[in-house]
Motif scaffolding. Sequence first.
Motif, short mmCIF file in Angstrom:
data_model
loop_
_atom_site.label_atom_id
_atom_site.label_comp_id
_atom_site.label_asym_id
_atom_site.label_seq_id
_atom_site.Cartn_x
_atom_site.Cartn_y
_atom_site.Cartn_z
N VAL A 187 -4.33 3.50 3.81
CA VAL A 187 -5.38 2.79 3.05
C VAL A 187 -4.81 2.31 1.70
CG1 VAL A 187 -7.61 3.06 1.89
CG2 VAL A 187 -7.28 3.97 4.20
N LEU A 188 -4.05 3.18 1.04
CA LEU A 188 -3.46 2.77 -0.25
C LEU A 188 -2.51 1.59 -0.08
CD1 LEU A 188 -2.71 6.21 -1.97
CD2 LEU A 188 -4.60 4.63 -2.44
N ASP A 189 -1.79 1.56 1.05
CA ASP A 189 -0.86 0.44 1.28
C ASP A 189 -1.60 -0.89 1.34
OD1 ASP A 189 1.30 2.10 1.23
OD2 ASP A 189 1.54 2.21 3.41
N VAL A 190 -2.77 -0.89 2.01
CA VAL A 190 -3.57 -2.10 2.08
C VAL A 190 -4.06 -2.49 0.68
CG1 VAL A 190 -5.77 -3.02 2.92
CG2 VAL A 190 -4.28 -1.75 4.48
N MET A 191 -4.48 -1.48 -0.10
CA MET A 191 -4.94 -1.77 -1.46
C MET A 191 -3.80 -2.30 -2.34
SD MET A 191 -7.39 1.53 -1.96
CE MET A 191 -7.66 1.23 -3.72
N LYS A 192 -2.61 -1.73 -2.16
CA LYS A 192 -1.46 -2.19 -2.96
C LYS A 192 -1.12 -3.64 -2.63
CE LYS A 192 0.64 2.36 -3.27
NZ LYS A 192 1.68 3.23 -2.68
N ALA A 193 -1.19 -3.96 -1.32
CA ALA A 193 -0.88 -5.34 -0.91
C ALA A 193 -1.90 -6.30 -1.55
CB ALA A 193 -0.91 -5.46 0.61
N LEU A 194 -3.17 -5.91 -1.56
CA LEU A 194 -4.20 -6.74 -2.19
C LEU A 194 -3.92 -6.93 -3.67
CD1 LEU A 194 -7.78 -5.55 -1.18
CD2 LEU A 194 -6.80 -7.84 -0.94
N ALA A 195 -3.55 -5.84 -4.33
CA ALA A 195 -3.25 -5.89 -5.76
C ALA A 195 -2.11 -6.87 -6.01
CB ALA A 195 -2.90 -4.50 -6.27
N ARG A 196 -1.09 -6.82 -5.18
CA ARG A 196 0.08 -7.68 -5.38
C ARG A 196 -0.23 -9.14 -5.09
NH1 ARG A 196 3.18 -3.07 -3.01
NH2 ARG A 196 3.86 -1.93 -4.86
N GLU A 197 -1.25 -9.37 -4.25
CA GLU A 197 -1.66 -10.76 -3.99
C GLU A 197 -2.48 -11.34 -5.13
OE1 GLU A 197 -3.90 -10.84 -0.36
OE2 GLU A 197 -2.22 -10.03 0.78
N GLY A 198 -2.79 -10.49 -6.13
CA GLY A 198 -3.49 -11.03 -7.30
C GLY A 198 -4.99 -10.82 -7.29
N MET A 199 -5.50 -9.96 -6.40
CA MET A 199 -6.94 -9.68 -6.39
C MET A 199 -7.32 -8.95 -7.69
SD MET A 199 -9.86 -9.76 -4.87
CE MET A 199 -9.71 -10.05 -3.11
N THR A 200 -8.46 -9.29 -8.24
CA THR A 200 -9.01 -8.57 -9.39
C THR A 200 -9.66 -7.30 -8.84
OG1 THR A 200 -9.49 -10.69 -10.42
CG2 THR A 200 -10.59 -8.74 -11.36
N MET A 201 -9.21 -6.15 -9.32
CA MET A 201 -9.67 -4.89 -8.72
C MET A 201 -10.05 -3.86 -9.77
SD MET A 201 -6.71 -4.73 -5.73
CE MET A 201 -6.93 -3.05 -5.24
N ALA A 202 -11.17 -3.16 -9.52
CA ALA A 202 -11.53 -1.98 -10.31
C ALA A 202 -11.62 -0.83 -9.32
CB ALA A 202 -12.85 -2.19 -11.03
N CYS A 203 -10.79 0.17 -9.51
CA CYS A 203 -10.68 1.25 -8.53
C CYS A 203 -10.92 2.59 -9.20
CB CYS A 203 -9.29 1.32 -7.92
SG CYS A 203 -8.61 -0.26 -7.41
N VAL A 204 -11.97 3.29 -8.76
CA VAL A 204 -12.10 4.69 -9.15
C VAL A 204 -11.25 5.48 -8.17
CG1 VAL A 204 -13.65 6.66 -9.40
CG2 VAL A 204 -14.47 4.34 -9.96
N THR A 205 -10.23 6.12 -8.68
CA THR A 205 -9.37 6.91 -7.79
C THR A 205 -8.60 7.92 -8.61
OG1 THR A 205 -7.62 6.83 -6.13
CG2 THR A 205 -7.46 5.23 -7.90
N HIS A 206 -8.27 9.02 -7.96
CA HIS A 206 -7.37 9.99 -8.58
C HIS A 206 -6.00 9.94 -7.94
CE1 HIS A 206 -11.20 12.19 -10.06
NE2 HIS A 206 -10.79 11.28 -10.91
N GLU A 207 -5.74 8.86 -7.20
CA GLU A 207 -4.41 8.67 -6.61
C GLU A 207 -3.49 8.10 -7.68
OE1 GLU A 207 -3.22 9.56 -3.75
OE2 GLU A 207 -5.12 10.31 -2.95
N MET A 208 -2.81 9.01 -8.36
CA MET A 208 -2.06 8.57 -9.53
C MET A 208 -0.80 7.79 -9.16
SD MET A 208 -3.89 9.10 -11.99
CE MET A 208 -5.59 9.56 -11.88
N GLY A 209 -0.30 7.99 -7.94
CA GLY A 209 0.83 7.19 -7.47
C GLY A 209 0.43 5.72 -7.38
N PHE A 210 -0.77 5.50 -6.87
CA PHE A 210 -1.31 4.13 -6.79
C PHE A 210 -1.42 3.54 -8.20
CE2 PHE A 210 -5.08 1.40 -7.08
CZ PHE A 210 -4.79 0.43 -6.15
N ALA A 211 -1.95 4.33 -9.11
CA ALA A 211 -2.13 3.86 -10.49
C ALA A 211 -0.77 3.47 -11.10
CB ALA A 211 -2.82 4.92 -11.34
#
Length: 241
Positions: free
Chosen positions: A176-200
């Motif tokens: 799931v994080l990989d999909v979110m990272k790909a979205l982030a890299r494509e330039g999506m504006t994102m607000a994420c509540v998460t404690h996944e600090m690696g993602f952050a």
Amino acid sequence: MIRFEQVNKWYGSDHHVLKDINLEIKQGEVVVICGPSGSGKSTLIRCINRLEPIQQGKIIVDGMDLHNPRLDLTTLRAEIGFVFQQFNLYPHMTVLENITLAPTMVRNMPRAEADRLGMELLEKVNIPDKAGAFPSQLSGGQQQRVAIARGLAMKPKIMLFDEPTSALDPEMINEVLDVMKALAREGMTMACVTHEMGFAREVADRVIFMDDGLLVEENTPHEFFNNPQNDRSKEFLSKIL
Ligand code: ATP
Ligand code: MG
């Protein structure tokens, strides 16, 4: 893209849940929101698509003033995809039907075009083979990826995530994080509540730390993790890292 100005919110008459929040998220930015349980993180992001009203201050999303009485909620919500901890898929619909529901109903997209879009999105979240399956036939990680695909189906300008991986078994979190990272890299504006600090660390432009309704620290991930400015951030980090 998203601006909070002196936002205050109460639940009932005495529970002050958001206190003088000022925040700006620019187009293409990825902001991670963290903090202890009950600090107001979910409330904050639910305000962005007006699932929650505020009592004081102003929230502007893509030029729309959320408390203008003439605001068109359908327009607002079509611009914002929301992914929750619980996947909330429709159990009686296939994966593809879950994804194409909003574009066909809200946008009147023809069925063939919606199916094409749905399949593209399933490719994007790496489960094109699950188009005809029902949610109960999928793993938690697969269901959450369908929920993300569904969130993307209206071609939103903003994606909001509220602890999208916290209900998942550890081995499914990364898919799931990989999909979110790909979205982030494509330039999506994102607000994420998460404690996944690696993602952050990897994709966030900024980390926001909330405590007891206050936005107590806003920092780059590097500074937040290596040199937190606030005592409560330090204490929080010492517990989760
Ligand atoms: P968690 O990490 O546990 O998800 P959170 O930071 O997302 O917590 P919120 O869900 O925003 O916190 O809740 C903030 C506070 O507001 C909590 O004390 C909660 O009990 C309260 N609260 C949340 N939703 C409501 C509601 N609909 N009515 C009344 N109080 C609420
Ligand atoms: Mg929450």
